[in-house]
Design a protein around this motif. Structure first.
Motif, mmCIF file in Angstrom:
data_model
loop_
_atom_site.group_PDB
_atom_site.id
_atom_site.type_symbol
_atom_site.label_atom_id
_atom_site.label_comp_id
_atom_site.label_asym_id
_atom_site.label_seq_id
_atom_site.Cartn_x
_atom_site.Cartn_y
_atom_site.Cartn_z
ATOM 1 N N UNK A 1 -8.040 -16.011 109.713
ATOM 2 C CA UNK A 1 -8.355 -16.674 108.456
ATOM 3 C C UNK A 1 -7.583 -17.976 108.404
ATOM 4 N N UNK A 2 -7.981 -18.842 107.520
ATOM 5 C CA UNK A 2 -7.299 -20.121 107.306
ATOM 6 C C UNK A 2 -6.216 -19.921 106.252
ATOM 7 N N UNK A 3 -5.061 -20.501 106.485
ATOM 8 C CA UNK A 3 -3.940 -20.372 105.557
ATOM 9 C C UNK A 3 -4.297 -20.938 104.188
ATOM 10 N N UNK A 4 -3.727 -20.348 103.147
ATOM 11 C CA UNK A 4 -3.924 -20.844 101.788
ATOM 12 C C UNK A 4 -3.333 -22.235 101.617
ATOM 13 N N UNK A 5 -2.331 -22.544 102.421
ATOM 14 C CA UNK A 5 -1.578 -23.784 102.263
ATOM 15 C C UNK A 5 -1.775 -24.660 103.492
ATOM 16 N N UNK A 6 -2.189 -25.898 103.259
ATOM 17 C CA UNK A 6 -2.338 -26.856 104.354
ATOM 18 C C UNK A 6 -1.728 -28.176 103.905
ATOM 19 N N UNK A 7 -0.556 -28.487 104.433
ATOM 20 C CA UNK A 7 0.141 -29.720 104.064
ATOM 21 C C UNK A 7 -0.181 -30.873 105.007
ATOM 22 N N UNK A 8 -1.170 -30.666 105.870
ATOM 23 C CA UNK A 8 -1.631 -31.700 106.798
ATOM 24 C C UNK A 8 -0.528 -32.205 107.724
ATOM 25 N N UNK A 9 0.398 -31.303 108.105
ATOM 26 C CA UNK A 9 1.482 -31.716 109.010
ATOM 27 C C UNK A 9 1.497 -30.888 110.297
ATOM 28 N N UNK A 10 0.369 -30.236 110.608
ATOM 29 C CA UNK A 10 0.200 -29.429 111.822
ATOM 30 C C UNK A 10 1.154 -28.235 111.913
ATOM 31 N N UNK A 11 1.694 -27.801 110.793
ATOM 32 C CA UNK A 11 2.525 -26.606 110.748
ATOM 33 C C UNK A 11 1.766 -25.523 109.995
ATOM 34 N N UNK A 12 2.136 -24.273 110.252
ATOM 35 C CA UNK A 12 1.489 -23.151 109.575
ATOM 36 C C UNK A 12 2.382 -22.683 108.436
ATOM 37 N N UNK A 13 1.819 -22.647 107.237
ATOM 38 C CA UNK A 13 2.504 -22.146 106.058
ATOM 39 C C UNK A 13 1.684 -20.972 105.529
ATOM 40 N N UNK A 14 2.365 -19.946 105.074
ATOM 41 C CA UNK A 14 1.665 -18.774 104.570
ATOM 42 C C UNK A 14 1.887 -18.625 103.070
ATOM 43 N N UNK A 15 0.792 -18.441 102.345
ATOM 44 C CA UNK A 15 0.857 -18.152 100.923
ATOM 45 C C UNK A 15 0.965 -16.648 100.721
ATOM 46 N N UNK A 16 1.040 -16.222 99.475
ATOM 47 C CA UNK A 16 1.175 -14.804 99.144
ATOM 48 C C UNK A 16 0.029 -13.983 99.719
ATOM 49 N N UNK A 17 -1.216 -14.419 99.529
ATOM 50 C CA UNK A 17 -2.364 -13.679 100.058
ATOM 51 C C UNK A 17 -2.322 -13.634 101.581
ATOM 52 N N UNK A 18 -1.889 -14.724 102.210
ATOM 53 C CA UNK A 18 -1.753 -14.719 103.672
ATOM 54 C C UNK A 18 -0.747 -13.660 104.108
ATOM 55 N N UNK A 19 0.378 -13.571 103.410
ATOM 56 C CA UNK A 19 1.399 -12.575 103.744
ATOM 57 C C UNK A 19 0.864 -11.159 103.588
ATOM 58 N N UNK A 20 0.059 -10.936 102.548
ATOM 59 C CA UNK A 20 -0.531 -9.608 102.355
ATOM 60 C C UNK A 20 -1.515 -9.291 103.477
ATOM 61 N N UNK A 21 -2.301 -10.283 103.923
ATOM 62 C CA UNK A 21 -3.229 -10.081 105.041
ATOM 63 C C UNK A 21 -2.457 -9.729 106.312
ATOM 64 N N UNK A 22 -1.390 -10.493 106.582
ATOM 65 C CA UNK A 22 -0.579 -10.244 107.775
ATOM 66 C C UNK A 22 0.018 -8.839 107.709
ATOM 67 N N UNK A 23 0.512 -8.467 106.532
ATOM 68 C CA UNK A 23 1.129 -7.150 106.371
ATOM 69 C C UNK A 23 0.130 -6.031 106.676
ATOM 70 N N UNK A 24 -1.080 -6.142 106.150
ATOM 71 C CA UNK A 24 -2.079 -5.104 106.370
ATOM 72 C C UNK A 24 -2.566 -5.118 107.820
ATOM 73 N N UNK A 25 -2.832 -6.300 108.378
ATOM 74 C CA UNK A 25 -3.265 -6.383 109.778
ATOM 75 C C UNK A 25 -2.205 -5.778 110.693
ATOM 76 N N UNK A 26 -0.943 -6.070 110.432
ATOM 77 C CA UNK A 26 0.155 -5.515 111.227
ATOM 78 C C UNK A 26 0.222 -3.997 111.088
ATOM 79 N N UNK A 27 0.048 -3.508 109.866
ATOM 80 C CA UNK A 27 0.077 -2.054 109.639
ATOM 81 C C UNK A 27 -1.073 -1.376 110.381
#
Length: 196
Positions: free
Chosen positions: A10-36
């Motif tokens: 999925x695409x991160x909720x946050x895009x600061x246009x600096x080529x870095x990956x930032x995770x929002x709350x929903x992204x963290x929940x997705x990562x948590x469930x995918x990891x589980x």
């Protein structure tokens, strides 16, 4: 697989246009469930397939972090509300790989300690359960773990408890001594996990 490029799930909720990956709350929940899911033996390929199907069925970008999504350790299921011939609603689970219905009792919820809003979207996360009174709320303290009653970040309360002592820190932040101790314990557990 080696040498093969995979699109992000999925695409991160946050895009600061600096080529870095930032995770929002929903992204963290997705990562948590995918990891589980992967932690109990669901392959990354099956997780990807389930996400794609769930997007199609539910029309949401981040389906893993919805209340409707459930798993049983090998296959991934989505909660579906059906209506019978009389118009009565009935909850069933759709197996995303066989497209068959399974009974809810077979499936263990994967979104433990998450509180959802009326739309089934994650609203709060109680990392150690509600009993600890430590919550992650994206609407408070920039999403840091906080003491639920005072909204003070656990990192601040823990640092104050170590520096000033539990009783003095509790007075200084107008919280209970128990809130200071809980925060210290929580932050210590995080430090141990990060060190491992």
């Amino acid at each position: 697989m080696k040498g093969r490029f995979y699109e992000p799930l999925w695409r991160s909720q946050i895009d600061l246009q600096d080529d870095k990956v930032y995770l929002g709350f929903r992204d963290l929940m997705e990562v948590r469930v995918a990891n589980a899911l992967m932690g109990v033996g669901v392959s990354a390929i099956r997780v990807r397939a389930a996400i794609e199907m769930a997007r199609e069925v539910y029309g949401v970008e981040r389906p893993l972090s919805t209340e409707s999504f459930r798993h049983n350790g090998r296959d991934i299921f989505m909660k579906v509300i059906d209506r019978d011939a009389n118009g009565a609603e009935r909850e069933q689970l759709l197996n995303t790989f066989r497209r068959q219905y399974e009974f809810t009792a077979v499936v263990e919820p994967s979104l433990k300690h998450i509180e959802f809003d009326n739309a089934g979207t994650p609203r709060l996360w109680w990392p150690k359960g509600k009993g600890t009174q430590i919550v992650v709320d994206p609407a408070r303290a920039f999403g840091q773990p906080i003491d639920a009653s005072s909204s003070v970040p656990t990192s601040v309360l823990a640092a104050a408890g170590r520096y000033q002592g539990v009783e003095m820190a509790a007075k200084a932040y107008d919280v209970t001594a128990a809130a200071i101790r809980r925060s210290m314990k929580f932050e210590d557990e995080i430090a141990v996990r990060l060190a491992a």
